[in-house]
Design a protein around this motif. Sequence first.
Motif, PDB file in Angstrom:
ATOM      1  N   LYS A  53      45.978  39.871  15.054  1.00 31.91           N
ATOM      2  CA  LYS A  53      45.495  39.370  16.468  1.00 31.91           C
ATOM      3  C   LYS A  53      46.294  40.043  17.772  1.00 31.91           C
ATOM      4  O   LYS A  53      47.566  40.213  17.366  1.00 31.91           O
ATOM      5  CB  LYS A  53      45.770  37.790  16.651  1.00 31.91           C
ATOM      6  N   SER A  69      42.543  45.648  20.597  1.00 34.91           N
ATOM      7  CA  SER A  69      41.947  44.809  19.904  1.00 34.91           C
ATOM      8  C   SER A  69      40.554  45.625  19.339  1.00 34.91           C
ATOM      9  O   SER A  69      40.321  45.391  18.168  1.00 34.91           O
ATOM     10  CB  SER A  69      41.316  43.569  20.628  1.00 34.91           C
ATOM     11  N   VAL A  74      40.358  43.518  15.385  1.00 33.33           N
ATOM     12  CA  VAL A  74      40.639  42.327  15.439  1.00 33.33           C
ATOM     13  C   VAL A  74      40.726  41.413  16.980  1.00 33.33           C
ATOM     14  O   VAL A  74      40.597  42.068  17.875  1.00 33.33           O
ATOM     15  CB  VAL A  74      42.392  42.231  15.223  1.00 33.33           C
ATOM     16  N   PRO A  75      40.357  39.906  16.689  1.00 37.21           N
ATOM     17  CA  PRO A  75      40.360  39.400  17.940  1.00 37.21           C
ATOM     18  C   PRO A  75      41.531  39.699  18.950  1.00 37.21           C
ATOM     19  O   PRO A  75      42.600  39.849  18.621  1.00 37.21           O
ATOM     20  CB  PRO A  75      40.282  37.759  17.502  1.00 37.21           C
ATOM     21  N   CYS A  76      41.184  39.398  20.191  1.00 37.88           N
ATOM     22  CA  CYS A  76      42.059  39.211  21.223  1.00 37.88           C
ATOM     23  C   CYS A  76      42.265  38.171  21.874  1.00 37.88           C
ATOM     24  O   CYS A  76      41.039  37.524  22.099  1.00 37.88           O
ATOM     25  CB  CYS A  76      41.467  40.218  22.389  1.00 37.88           C
TER      26      CYS A  76
END
Lengths: 191, 191
Positions: A53, A69, A74-76
């Motif tokens: 993350k 990201s 991966v999510p931000c």
Amino acid sequence: MRTLQDRVKEDGVVIDEKILKVDSFLNHQIDAKLMYEVGQVITEHFKDKKITKVLTIEASGIAPAIMASLHLDVPCLFAKKAKPSTMTSEFYQTDIHSFTKNTTSTVVIAKQFLNEDDHVLIIDDFLANGEASLGLHRLVQAANATTSGIGIVIEKSFQPGREKLESEGLEVLSLCQVASLLGNTVKLVGE
Amino acid sequence: MRTLQDRVKEDGVVIDEKILKVDSFLNHQIDAKLMYEVGQVITEHFKDKKITKVLTIEASGIAPAIMASLHLDVPCLFAKKAKPSTMTSEFYQTDIHSFTKNTTSTVVIAKQFLNEDDHVLIIDDFLANGEASLGLHRLVQAANATTSGIGIVIEKSFQPGREKLESEGLEVLSLCQVASLLGNTVKLVGE
């Protein structure tokens, strides 16, 4: 990162010996391609850290963070500046002091988006006194997650931010290190 | 945009019959790849408009706006929420009312970043009553620039935003149109 350093030298506006304004490509108007490249360089540096993350703080951190990201896939997550009245048990919260603005903001993240399995890359636009990055690190710790590194677009190396972060055992990557703003001039580290 | 619509249906949280929370991929945690795709679709739609600048408002507008900006290869400008005390003659300012939060914010852009030659694509995360997009359009008008279109991630089609914007002669592209939130269910237009 050479393109960024050149841009800081060309377009950075020295307000006083501590404040550098980069409104033309980062803090108000944003150069998306430059931020894409920033994201690439940060990702390359931290690629073996198994990042799950990216964490930043609204608003100027969002552009570099979302590009990292994108590259990391991966999510931000961005911490929100919120009034204490909106706090509930569903949030982690911490206070962040800005020496530049002489204000203290309470920032929050929803508990559901960070957990103990997360390896977090903290990204911010500036590193000066380290208060924002330390605040984000406290939110990571509150979630029992791991801060795997800190990626900074512009570091003011004449202020104590890096020292504070490194004394917490955190690895800091800055893509442009400003040595001094004295004499109305941007002097980079190594110049 | 199918991937976005599926995501809204799966992860959108209905708070009440007017409020949809999408904190897991847009308003708090951001799905960068999804935003990259959003930027691509908006860019494709407005590619013949000779856009010179993307304009949005902090904080949740930044992610979709910077991705469109990346694809269009033009700068992204975000209006800042500021206290009137910080206003000077160097800024264009306007007040934007949020019916959702029942607050009015003064937002500003620095005059130097928008001029009469600019063809501006306004991007925002949500379209509900149209107040944010109309406010950004007023800033464009104040600079004697041209609003060339409006790109919206999620439109609440049961609220009057689109109608207001179109009555100003503005072209609106929404990538996900929500027909209703009644019965705690997200119903999209066309379902």
